[in-house]
Design a protein around this motif. Structure first.
Motif, PDB file in Angstrom:
ATOM      1  N   LYS A 205       0.821  -1.209   0.000  1.00  0.00           N
ATOM      2  CA  LYS A 205       0.000   0.000   0.000  1.00  0.00           C
ATOM      3  C   LYS A 205       0.856   1.260   0.000  1.00  0.00           C
ATOM      4  N   ILE A 206       1.885   1.292   0.838  1.00  0.00           N
ATOM      5  CA  ILE A 206       2.737   2.484   0.953  1.00  0.00           C
ATOM      6  C   ILE A 206       3.967   2.395   0.058  1.00  0.00           C
ATOM      7  N   ARG A 207       4.057   1.299  -0.735  1.00  0.00           N
ATOM      8  CA  ARG A 207       5.131   1.105  -1.701  1.00  0.00           C
ATOM      9  C   ARG A 207       6.515   1.145  -1.040  1.00  0.00           C
ATOM     10  N   VAL A 208       6.651   0.286  -0.029  1.00  0.00           N
ATOM     11  CA  VAL A 208       7.924   0.093   0.663  1.00  0.00           C
ATOM     12  C   VAL A 208       8.248  -1.389   0.613  1.00  0.00           C
ATOM     13  N   ALA A 209       9.509  -1.731   0.416  1.00  0.00           N
ATOM     14  CA  ALA A 209       9.902  -3.137   0.366  1.00  0.00           C
ATOM     15  C   ALA A 209       9.544  -3.824   1.679  1.00  0.00           C
ATOM     16  N   TYR A 210       8.837  -4.938   1.589  1.00  0.00           N
ATOM     17  CA  TYR A 210       8.336  -5.574   2.803  1.00  0.00           C
ATOM     18  C   TYR A 210       9.427  -6.084   3.742  1.00  0.00           C
TER      19      TYR A 210
END
Length: 523
Positions: free
Chosen positions: A24-29
């Protein structure tokens, strides 16, 4: 284990939620999972997580590497073989050497052997982290192929360095001749064992009366078997899994039925997702165990971790520019895959993709508590803590800034000048032409007997004669999705209302609608 079962189940739910949040926030998990694990570890009453190195090396590492090998393109790996091998072996050795001298000079009591040990632990970048980040942003295919190929092999080279350094620390001596022979056997033997076992599993798929479920089980067993056999023969289990996986992946259409290939992809996708989530969460959860045994002042130990992290970042960037410089020279003497000057942006991008991960932590945890004479292993807890700091800082700093750099650099792809949709349209058009030609040349006399064949011929002819692809229009997709959703609701309602309706038939049609929707999403 069983008394903490509820805790582990909650962790799985948290992992799924965090991965959804990361999308959703476009950050690598991996970044969110490590930070979340770190935060959970400070909650009072949280069970202490003890990571067994054997668990990582045997349970997690083989399937993760095997799946990565199946996903890799052998064509791209062969094209970029020189730079891939350079980064996977030469750069790893160079990085370990630099870390060894820096640690020996700046960390009190650190011998060169201990420095090499630390270098072997922290030198390999993590494949999962880079892969998760690159899913959010597009980079030229050649660079993603280089990173994928490097990540498949660098774990093997780093673990080889780690083993040799362990021998040097434990015995106080290092025999170069024996080390060289052992290195050759680990590399050649590991790759050879993987290929031989890959052929063995290929024969099993072909000769035995397997079905889709048995084929999936065999693919699940293969990486563990390859790794175990290679390690028992003192070869590289990592190279065995990678070489065997590449062989089977490249030949999968010759021994796996369509249903088996689809089932295998679905199972492995879910399995690797879960394994990746667990290992990154466990990295953060393991901090209390690491800190508890630390003899050095915490701030001082953290400073050492920052120092090693900076050295790793700088060394990789220097190595990336060095690789470009050497390629520019060697292209005058040998044939190289790329004769163009990549400029300064591409090496900077490659150099910044050095996130470390679970293999580094597992290697550090596998250091024994004592030497053979019973004395405590020197600086074991400090090595563990430095490794943790390196993983945390590279994941957070490089992981969060890499997407920004990729967008900022806007590196053009010199290989693929046409868009993905153009290539996709061309391929589907050519496939339709092949279908039309085959029916008219070979099966034309059967058209009246099989109306469905006439319908398929008409579909392919319409696609060939069409000047544009209607599925590319967003408005049409929305209409088609609305129709599919209405059909799905009708099926679910009919199944609920008619008690004597066989639900298996309804599920089959629901699956067909899902496949239509998935196909639509790929346009």
């Amino acid at each position: 284990m069983l008394e903490n079962l509820t805790f582990y189940l909650i962790l799985v739910i948290i992992i799924v939620l965090l991965v959804m949040l990361a999308k959703k926030i476009r950050v690598a998990y991996p970044v969110l999972l490590v930070v979340a694990g770190l935060g959970i570890s400070f909650i009072p009453g949280t069970p202490t997580i003890h990571i067994e190195p054997e668990l990582i090396f045997f349970i997690f590492l083989p399937p993760l590497l095997y799946e990565a090998a199946w996903a890799a393109s052998w064509k791209e790996l062969w094209r970029w073989r020189r730079i891939v091998v350079s980064f996977a072996f030469v750069v790893v050795f160079f990085t370990s050497l630099v870390v060894a001298f820096v640690a020996n000079h700046f960390i009190p009591g650190f011998s060169l052997a201990l420095g090499f040990l630390l270098g072997g632990i922290v030198s390999p970048p993590d494949a999962v982290s880079a892969g998760a980040i690159l899913k959010f942003v597009k980079i030229p295919k050649r660079y993603s192929s280089i990173l994928e190929g490097e990540s498949l092999l660098n774990d093997a080279s780093s673990l080889i360095i780690f083993r040799f350094a362990m021998i040097a620390v434990a015995t106080g001596q290092f025999i170069w001749q024996e080390a060289a022979l052992s290195f050759v056997w680990m590399c050649i033997g590991g790759a050879g064992i993987g290929i031989l076992l890959g052929i063995f599993f290929m024969k099993m798929h072909r000769l035995l009366p397997t079905d889709a479920n048995i084929d999936v089980v065999l693919t699940l067993v293969a990486p563990f078997f390859m790794y175990l056999v290679a390690e028992e023969l003192h070869a590289s289990g990592v190279l065995a899994v990678v070489s065997g996986g590449l062989l089977l992946s490249n030949r999968s259409h010759s021994f796996l039925a369509t249903s088996s290939r689809l089932g295998t992809l679905n199972v492995w996708s879910s399995l690797v997702f879960l394994l990746n989530g667990i290992v990154f969460m466990m990295i953060g959860l393991d901090l209390p165990q690491i800190v508890s045994g630390l003899e050095t002042d915490l701030s001082t130990a953290f400073g050492y971790g920052v120092l090693i992290t900076v050295i790793l970042m700088l060394t990789r960037i220097v190595a990336a520019y060095g690789a470009v410089f050497i390629t520019m020279i060697m292209r005058n003497f040998i044939t190289v895959a790329d004769r163009q000057n990549p400029g300064w942006k591409a090496p900077a991008l490659i150099g910044w993709t050095g996130m470390r991960g679970v293999v580094s932590l597992a290697a550090a945890l596998s250091i024994p508590l004592t030497l053979q004479d019973g004395t405590p292993f020197p600086h074991r807890n400090l090595i563990l803590f430095i490794t943790f700091v390196v993983i945390l800082l590279t994941l957070v700093v490089q992981g969060l800034t890499l997407p920004f750099l990729i967008k900022k650099f806007k590196i053009q792809d010199p290989d693929f000048t046409r868009s993905e949709k153009e290539i996709d349209y061309e391929i589907r058009n050519e496939l339709a032409k092949i279908g039309v030609k085959r029916i008219r040349d070979t099966h034309f006399d059967k058209l009246e007997k099989f109306p469905a064949l006439q319908d398929q011929l008409q579909t392919w002819e319409n696609r060939v004669n069409s000047s544009e692809v209607i599925l590319n229009f967003p408005e049409y997709r929305e209409i088609y999705l609305d129709i599919i959703n209405q059909q799905r609701e009708w099926l679910i309602s009919k199944n609920r209302e008619e008690l004597l309706l066989d639900e298996e038939i309804v599920r089959k049609h629901l699956k067909m609608l899902d496949l239509q929707e998935e196909k639509l999403a790929m346009q």
